[in-house]
Design a protein around this motif. Structure first.
Motif, short mmCIF file in Angstrom:
data_model
loop_
_atom_site.label_atom_id
_atom_site.label_comp_id
_atom_site.label_asym_id
_atom_site.label_seq_id
_atom_site.Cartn_x
_atom_site.Cartn_y
_atom_site.Cartn_z
N MET A 96 19.43 19.29 75.43
CA MET A 96 19.44 20.23 74.52
C MET A 96 20.76 21.34 75.03
SD MET A 96 15.68 21.45 74.23
CE MET A 96 14.56 21.27 72.62
N ILE A 97 20.79 21.51 76.14
CA ILE A 97 21.93 22.46 76.73
C ILE A 97 23.40 21.80 76.39
CG2 ILE A 97 22.71 23.62 78.83
CD1 ILE A 97 19.75 23.81 79.96
N LEU A 98 23.25 20.91 76.57
CA LEU A 98 24.57 20.07 76.49
C LEU A 98 24.98 20.29 75.05
CD1 LEU A 98 24.56 16.92 78.61
CD2 LEU A 98 25.34 19.21 79.32
N ARG A 99 24.02 19.96 74.19
CA ARG A 99 24.24 20.16 72.59
C ARG A 99 24.80 21.48 72.39
NH1 ARG A 99 23.75 18.18 67.35
NH2 ARG A 99 23.07 19.94 66.16
N ILE A 100 23.96 22.55 73.04
CA ILE A 100 24.11 23.82 72.50
C ILE A 100 25.80 24.09 72.80
CG2 ILE A 100 23.80 26.34 73.06
CD1 ILE A 100 20.72 25.41 73.36
N LEU A 101 26.02 23.89 74.14
CA LEU A 101 27.28 24.06 74.84
C LEU A 101 28.51 23.46 73.95
CD1 LEU A 101 26.95 24.03 78.54
CD2 LEU A 101 26.56 26.07 76.98
N GLU A 102 28.35 22.17 73.52
CA GLU A 102 29.21 21.47 72.75
C GLU A 102 29.27 21.94 71.55
OE1 GLU A 102 28.22 17.22 72.42
OE2 GLU A 102 29.67 16.96 70.89
N LYS A 103 28.55 22.40 70.69
CA LYS A 103 28.54 23.05 69.23
C LYS A 103 28.73 24.38 69.27
CE LYS A 103 27.20 19.08 67.50
NZ LYS A 103 28.10 18.35 66.86
N ASN A 104 28.65 24.98 70.45
CA ASN A 104 29.03 26.47 70.10
C ASN A 104 29.68 26.87 71.45
OD1 ASN A 104 29.33 29.32 69.94
ND2 ASN A 104 27.19 29.78 69.79
N PRO A 105 31.02 26.65 71.76
CA PRO A 105 31.68 26.70 73.03
C PRO A 105 31.60 28.32 73.27
CG PRO A 105 33.24 25.56 71.27
CD PRO A 105 31.88 25.97 70.59
#
Lengths: 307, 371
Positions: free
Chosen positions: B193-202
């Protein structure tokens, strides 16, 4: 038929392109969209190929040359560094007829050296045809359907007969004006010779003149007019509908204005914005250039007569 | 508020304190930088321009990037005025986007390293502030940040994307970044989840823990979300959380007061289509107006299929009028010959014309030109 090389495509992008303008969109937005789509298409053609010269403001650069660059040594041309090869600022594009926000229909754009042709078409004052829809019984503050209703009136007394009468009176008045606006003494031999040629164009580009106006459909309060004119603009056409309403002892407002013909270009030539890709645009340019070649007087007028 | 624990806040505060200590270190560094600039400027004065491998503009920008933490030293300004060196930062708005980095990429090893990560310099140059910032950095300054992102498990090209979108992540203190990721872990976000958050919202990591906590709390309070639902929403649309709160409040007003949605319906909408809250207020209302007043679609149906609200009014209008002309504009699922609203909005034009309208694409094209 279509070249598979971005440089060749870029070099072919010259001339007039005929597009369809939907209502409730500005010409400026369409221009921006068209430039964006062309550049996007060009950048996708051959991504790994470099073209030189490529400096800022290459709009006047005539030809592009294909050149190979060793990417491991020189990184300046790397797509991630220099950005897209075809920049939106490099593509010059201008319109030859301006349609207002509420008008839809045929719109001509000049691409690169075609901007010159677009200018000539505009300055030569070619005639345009419009199909205007209106409704009797209500007047709005803008004269168009999106305005506030400010007046209501009866319309059932209006018969097609009255309608035709008023329209032909208007057409006759405009034809008289047309000869007055040519700046020639009405009693002279020259005026006779001009009149013998048929309708003539006004000397000024600011004076709207209507050559033909007729009702093609009248049902209930709704009606459709077809107008052949020169030098018109959106507010003029809206005002015209309002005037017709008043003259028929009622009120009227516009519901749709559509340009169906601009000189020799009509709706069949116009490209829908969905079809704005490189292949269709290049085809359209070729077709429009053929039409311009067949009718030289669109670009180069020698006579005052309307053609 | 999203179950925010005091402990977390205090942790953040200590991080800020630590941040101060590092700021001091930066100050020490920067004095050495000014000395370095002085030295190089004196070299320039002597006429050894070619011997300096760093152009003066880079040095100036080095200085500028540090200005966030320190005042420019008077000595430095004096030397600048005396020398003939020009500040090129004023030129950036007038050269073609992409050409500033293009002019220095062959010389700079740091920029080459960033290029290997897939950083898009053309995009970076869109924001003029990033040019002096990036040119003023050295690889040692950012190495730890990149290693940090890599250790989180982000792919190399995604790190490049993050730097492209948010180069100012290098301004953040490493410990602050760590605290921000810890906060997410503490709130039971899994690693994926954290990886997706960082990827989608830099931009996510540029917000302090306190900010993020407030923002999550805002969504939880306004939509009555449970902890799991907040996590679902965050992962579904990470950009929504850090979006301008004023605009979100405006859209909440549009949905609640102007469209008349109930609290539970709002919750359904945000969980199904969070993007709606990032749309323009006017556009949203136009679409709703056409759907509800012209196409006569009840609010309950709109809540069930909220993706129809993301469609542009003009597109909806074209399709509805076409169906109406063919006599197929029937959107009630309980009656025969019903047209699915979701596919009315989502389908391509050719698919719409053949599958939904049972007509052909040429007829539809003709129709569009008759509008």
């Amino acid at each position: 038929m279509v070249a598979q090389n971005a440089a060749a495509m870029w070099n072919a992008l010259r001339g007039i392109v005929c597009v369809y303008k939907p209502a409730e969109a500005s010409v400026r937005k369409l221009r921006r969209d068209l430039i964006m789509k062309i550049c996007k298409g060009l950048n996708e053609v051959d991504e790994n190929q470099y073209y030189r010269p490529f400096k800022p403001h290459t709009s006047n650069a005539t030809e592009l040359i294909q050149q190979s660059v060793d990417r491991s040594v020189d990184l300046r041309d790397h797509p991630l560094v220099y950005g897209p090869k075809f920049d939106e600022l490099d593509l010059s594009l201008s319109w030859s007829n301006f349609l207002g926000w509420n008008t839809s229909g045929v719109l001509l754009f000049g691409l690169r050296s075609g901007t010159q042709s677009a200018r000539y078409i505009r300055e030569n004052r070619s005639s345009r045809a419009y199909r205007i829809k209106g409704v009797f019984g209500q007047a709005t503050d803008t004269g168009f359907k999106n305005g506030k209703v400010v007046e209501r009136s009866t319309w059932r007394h209006i018969k097609p007969f009255h309608f035709d009468k008023i329209l032909s009176a208007m057409q006759a008045a405009h034809q008289k004006k047309m000869f007055e606006m040519s700046g020639i003494d009405m009693q002279s031999q020259l005026a006779y010779e001009l009149a013998a040629q048929g309708p003539i164009r006004p000397i000024n580009s600011k004076l709207p003149i209507i050559y033909g106006i007729k009702c093609i459909d009248y049902e209930g309060p709704e009606f459709t007019l077809e107008i052949q004119c020169i030098n018109e603009y959106e507010t003029y056409l809206v005002g015209l509908i309002h005037e017709i309403g008043v003259r028929l002892h009622s009120t009227a407002h516009c519901t749709a204005i559509k340009c169906i013909r601009h000189s020799y270009f009509n709706l069949d030539h116009a490209l829908l914005s969905r079809h704005w890709d490189l292949k269709n645009i290049l085809q359209n340019i070729r077709m429009c250039n053929r039409i311009l070649a067949e009718n030289e007087h669109v670009l180069k007028q020698t006579s005052i007569a309307l053609r | 508020m999203f179950p925010c624990i005091l402990k977390q806040v205090t942790k953040n505060r200590t991080a800020v304190k630590r941040g101060y200590s590092t700021f001091k270190e930066v100050e020490k560094n920067s004095t050495s930088v000014t000395e370095m600039i002085k030295n190089e400027l004196s070299l320039l004065k002597d006429g050894n321009i070619e011997s300096t491998d760093r152009p003066a503009e880079k040095l100036l920008s080095t200085k500028e990037s540090r200005e966030t933490s320190i005042e420019p030293s008077v000595d430095y300004v004096k030397t600048l005025n005396q020398s003939t060196v020009r500040d090129y930062t004023g030129v950036y708005p007038y050269v073609k986007q992409g050409s500033v980095f293009a002019s220095s990429i062959n010389e700079s090893d740091f920029l080459k390293e960033l290029l290997k990560l897939g950083v898009n310099f053309y995009e970076l140059e869109r924001n003029l502030e990033t040019i002096p910032f990036i040119l003023g950095l050295r690889f040692e300054d950012v190495k730890d940040h990149i290693i940090f992102l890599r250790e989180l498990g982000l792919e190399k090209h995604i790190i490049g994307q993050i730097i492209t979108k948010n180069p100012f992540i290098f301004k953040e203190d490493l410990e602050n970044l760590n605290v921000r990721v810890n906060y997410l872990q503490y709130k039971k976000f899994t690693n994926n989840m954290i990886l997706r958050i960082l990827e989608k919202n830099p931009n996510w990591l540029s917000y302090s823990t306190q900010d993020i906590d407030n923002k999550l709390g805002f969504f939880q309070n306004n939509f009555n979300l449970s902890g799991d639902e907040v996590r679902f929403l965050t992962v579904r649309c990470p950009k929504l959380i850090t979006y301008n709160p004023e605009k979100i409040k405006l859209n909440i007003f549009v949905l609640k007061e102007e469209m008349g949605l109930l609290q539970e319906e709002m919750k359904k909408v945000i969980l199904k289509k969070p993007k709606i809250f990032m749309n323009g207020q006017k556009r949203l209302l136009n679409t709703f107006d056409y759907l509800h007043n012209t196409m006569k679609i009840p609010i309950e149906t709109i809540v069930e299929i909220p993706e129809i609200l993301t469609c542009r009014q003009s597109r909806l209008k074209q399709r509805h009028l076409f169906l109406e002309k063919l006599g197929r504009a029937q959107y009630n699922p309980k009656k025969p010959n019903y047209v699915a609203l979701a596919s009315l909005v989502a389908d391509s034009d050719s698919n719409f014309a053949t599958e939904l309208a049972k007509s052909s694409i040429t007829v539809y094209n003709e129709f569009l030109k008759s509008l």
